[in-house]
Design an enzyme around this catalytic site. Sequence first.
Site, PDB file in Angstrom:
ATOM      1  N   LYS A  28     -10.416  -0.251  10.621  1.00 31.55           N
ATOM      2  CA  LYS A  28     -10.599  -1.474   9.830  1.00 31.55           C
ATOM      3  C   LYS A  28     -10.928  -2.669  10.724  1.00 31.55           C
ATOM      4  O   LYS A  28     -11.100  -3.780  10.248  1.00 31.55           O
ATOM      5  CB  LYS A  28      -9.330  -1.765   9.027  1.00 31.55           C
ATOM      6  CG  LYS A  28      -9.035  -0.721   7.948  1.00 31.55           C
ATOM      7  CD  LYS A  28      -7.816  -1.125   7.136  1.00 31.55           C
ATOM      8  CE  LYS A  28      -7.198   0.021   6.370  1.00 31.55           C
ATOM      9  NZ  LYS A  28      -7.962   0.440   5.210  1.00 31.55           N
ATOM     10  N   CYS A  51      -4.743   2.147  -3.740  1.00 30.12           N
ATOM     11  CA  CYS A  51      -3.507   2.698  -3.138  1.00 30.12           C
ATOM     12  C   CYS A  51      -2.316   1.768  -3.344  1.00 30.12           C
ATOM     13  O   CYS A  51      -1.423   1.675  -2.486  1.00 30.12           O
ATOM     14  CB  CYS A  51      -3.674   3.012  -1.654  1.00 30.12           C
ATOM     15  SG  CYS A  51      -4.812   4.347  -1.357  1.00 30.12           S
ATOM     16  N   ASP A  98       3.245  -3.891   8.361  1.00 29.82           N
ATOM     17  CA  ASP A  98       2.010  -3.146   8.147  1.00 29.82           C
ATOM     18  C   ASP A  98       0.882  -4.166   8.302  1.00 29.82           C
ATOM     19  O   ASP A  98       0.640  -4.984   7.408  1.00 29.82           O
ATOM     20  CB  ASP A  98       2.049  -2.541   6.738  1.00 29.82           C
ATOM     21  CG  ASP A  98       0.711  -1.952   6.333  1.00 29.82           C
ATOM     22  OD1 ASP A  98      -0.251  -2.043   7.116  1.00 29.82           O
ATOM     23  OD2 ASP A  98       0.634  -1.417   5.207  1.00 29.82           O
ATOM     24  N   GLN A 121      -4.279  -4.955   7.405  1.00 32.79           N
ATOM     25  CA  GLN A 121      -5.245  -5.924   6.878  1.00 32.79           C
ATOM     26  C   GLN A 121      -5.149  -7.286   7.561  1.00 32.79           C
ATOM     27  O   GLN A 121      -5.844  -8.215   7.152  1.00 32.79           O
ATOM     28  CB  GLN A 121      -5.048  -6.107   5.366  1.00 32.79           C
ATOM     29  CG  GLN A 121      -5.241  -4.855   4.543  1.00 32.79           C
ATOM     30  CD  GLN A 121      -6.694  -4.373   4.500  1.00 32.79           C
ATOM     31  OE1 GLN A 121      -7.612  -5.077   4.919  1.00 32.79           O
ATOM     32  NE2 GLN A 121      -6.902  -3.168   4.002  1.00 32.79           N
ATOM     33  N   HIS A 151       0.871  -1.178   0.000  1.00 32.12           N
ATOM     34  CA  HIS A 151       0.000   0.000   0.000  1.00 32.12           C
ATOM     35  C   HIS A 151       0.910   1.230   0.000  1.00 32.12           C
ATOM     36  O   HIS A 151       2.002   1.194   0.571  1.00 32.12           O
ATOM     37  CB  HIS A 151      -0.833  -0.049   1.289  1.00 32.12           C
ATOM     38  CG  HIS A 151      -1.913   0.956   1.390  1.00 32.12           C
ATOM     39  ND1 HIS A 151      -1.679   2.269   1.710  1.00 32.12           N
ATOM     40  CD2 HIS A 151      -3.253   0.853   1.233  1.00 32.12           C
ATOM     41  CE1 HIS A 151      -2.826   2.928   1.765  1.00 32.12           C
ATOM     42  NE2 HIS A 151      -3.803   2.092   1.462  1.00 32.12           N
TER      43      HIS A 151
HETATM   44  C1  LIG Z   1      -2.255  -2.745   3.789  1.00 31.78           C
HETATM   45  C2  LIG Z   1      -2.622  -1.346   4.184  1.00 31.78           C
HETATM   46  N1  LIG Z   1      -1.708  -0.562   4.742  1.00 31.78           N
HETATM   47  C3  LIG Z   1      -1.980   0.679   5.141  1.00 31.78           C
HETATM   48  C4  LIG Z   1      -3.217   1.221   4.967  1.00 31.78           C
HETATM   49  C5  LIG Z   1      -3.473   2.605   5.414  1.00 31.78           C
HETATM   50  O1  LIG Z   1      -4.459   2.641   6.376  1.00 31.78           O
HETATM   51  P1  LIG Z   1      -4.935   4.038   6.954  1.00 31.78           P
HETATM   52  O2  LIG Z   1      -5.449   4.813   5.782  1.00 31.78           O
HETATM   53  O3  LIG Z   1      -5.982   3.681   7.935  1.00 31.78           O
HETATM   54  O4  LIG Z   1      -3.739   4.663   7.561  1.00 31.78           O
HETATM   55  C6  LIG Z   1      -4.217   0.463   4.355  1.00 31.78           C
HETATM   56  C7  LIG Z   1      -5.543   1.032   4.096  1.00 31.78           C
HETATM   57  O5  LIG Z   1      -6.279   0.595   3.250  1.00 31.78           O
HETATM   58  C8  LIG Z   1      -3.916  -0.857   3.968  1.00 31.78           C
HETATM   59  O6  LIG Z   1      -4.829  -1.625   3.396  1.00 31.78           O
END
Ligand SMILES: Cc1ncc(COP(=O)(O)O)c(C=O)c1O
Length: 420
Positions: free
Chosen positions: A233, A375, A207, A210, A131
């Site tokens: 999430k 993203c 990260d 998910q 992402h």
């Molecule tokens: C794998 C992953 N990392 C990071 C993020 C970023 O999350 P946030 O926008 O809540 O910071 C997302 C959001 O969709 C994600 O799916």
Amino acid sequence: MTTATLAADAKQARIVGDFPILNKPTSRGQRLVYLDSAATSQKPQSVIDSLVKYYSEYNANIHRGVYEIAARATDAFEEARAKVARFVNAAEPAEIIWTRNSTEAINLVSYTWGLENLKPGDAIVTTQLEHHSNLVPWQLLAAKTGAELRFIPVDERGVHVITDVDSLLDGAKLLALSHVSNTLGTIAPLEMLVRRAHKAGARVLVDAAQSVPHMPVDVRALDVDFMAVSGHKMLGPTGIGFLYGKRDLLEAMPPFLTGGDMIRRVEYTTTEFNELPWKFEAGTSNIADAIGLGAAVDYLSEIGMDWVRAHEIRVTSYALQRLEELKRRGLAVYGPPGAENRAGVISFNLGDVHAHDVASILDTESVCVRAGHHCTMPLMERMGWPATARASFYIYNTEADVDALVAALHKAANIFKLPA
Ligand SMILES: Cc1ncc(COP(=O)(O)O)c(C=O)c1O
């Protein structure tokens, strides 16, 4: 029907009943079929109630107040941190730093640990699946420090290719990777990669935006150094997330933002910083939403994360099976093979129809899916897809939701006159 099946159905019905948004008709008068939990999850009544209770019964600023409601707010805020720590099996609540979301948690590490520890000749290793939130901070850090950015490749299915991992990790100071891909649902072979990264002398940031919402995650069993998570999430409110970090690393890091709350003693020209975790929590925190995330963790703990994962495998497996019938109409389904090898995420395209058009037609049936690059623009480029539509599942999704998705996809295929 067996007693076990009846009990499972009752549990599922109770869960759906806990989410008010799923129990009222949409503006079209239809049932809401929410298949976009990878973007953000819906919220159960208990989380909504926890916010209302805080604001209507004990709203006060934390840590400094001596009066009763301030003490109550402080206790609830710190208890939420303790709940999160237990949920991911951190050694102590002080290893949990509140942030706005996973993006901020990753930036915190990049700007503090990263700027202190990287120099020209070092490497940051990540993957082709990331992402933007787990890519752009490392691009900037590499540019600022002169470190090199390297990528673990993925194959056509979006599965990590690990044959050259040891040479990629040679000279690395950091491995930063997602546990689960938000676009394809790929689950990283985390235990093995953490082991190899540590052997190479690199720290590991995961990260987990998910994964923590969808499967049991134990930071100590995995031995990760840092982990970033978004509360919204995992049934919690927006605006709250957390960074997990090992105590010794957090202790050695300089603060991120500075100002009130993160200090122990201030003189006109110098400051002594607060202890963990408050050293990283400058200014008034997002008190209500942290408490709300605590309520979300209670809810998930009560259901059981093993059940959450098993349920998502069940629904995803049913979806993969049902989507087969659309293949003759031009449906392409992406990602790792089988429901056990992925999280509850299915990216797809319907013939040459743009994913946005597919998503718009699904919306006429109140079926909510996301369309676009999710993203992950470099991944889209790597795969040669302009965009995909993505259905993602959570605890409140059922086989009936999958049936609604399939029916709506047939409608889209009819509108675009794809082969019957
Ligand atoms: C794998 C992953 N990392 C990071 C993020 C970023 O999350 P946030 O926008 O809540 O910071 C997302 C959001 O969709 C994600 O799916």
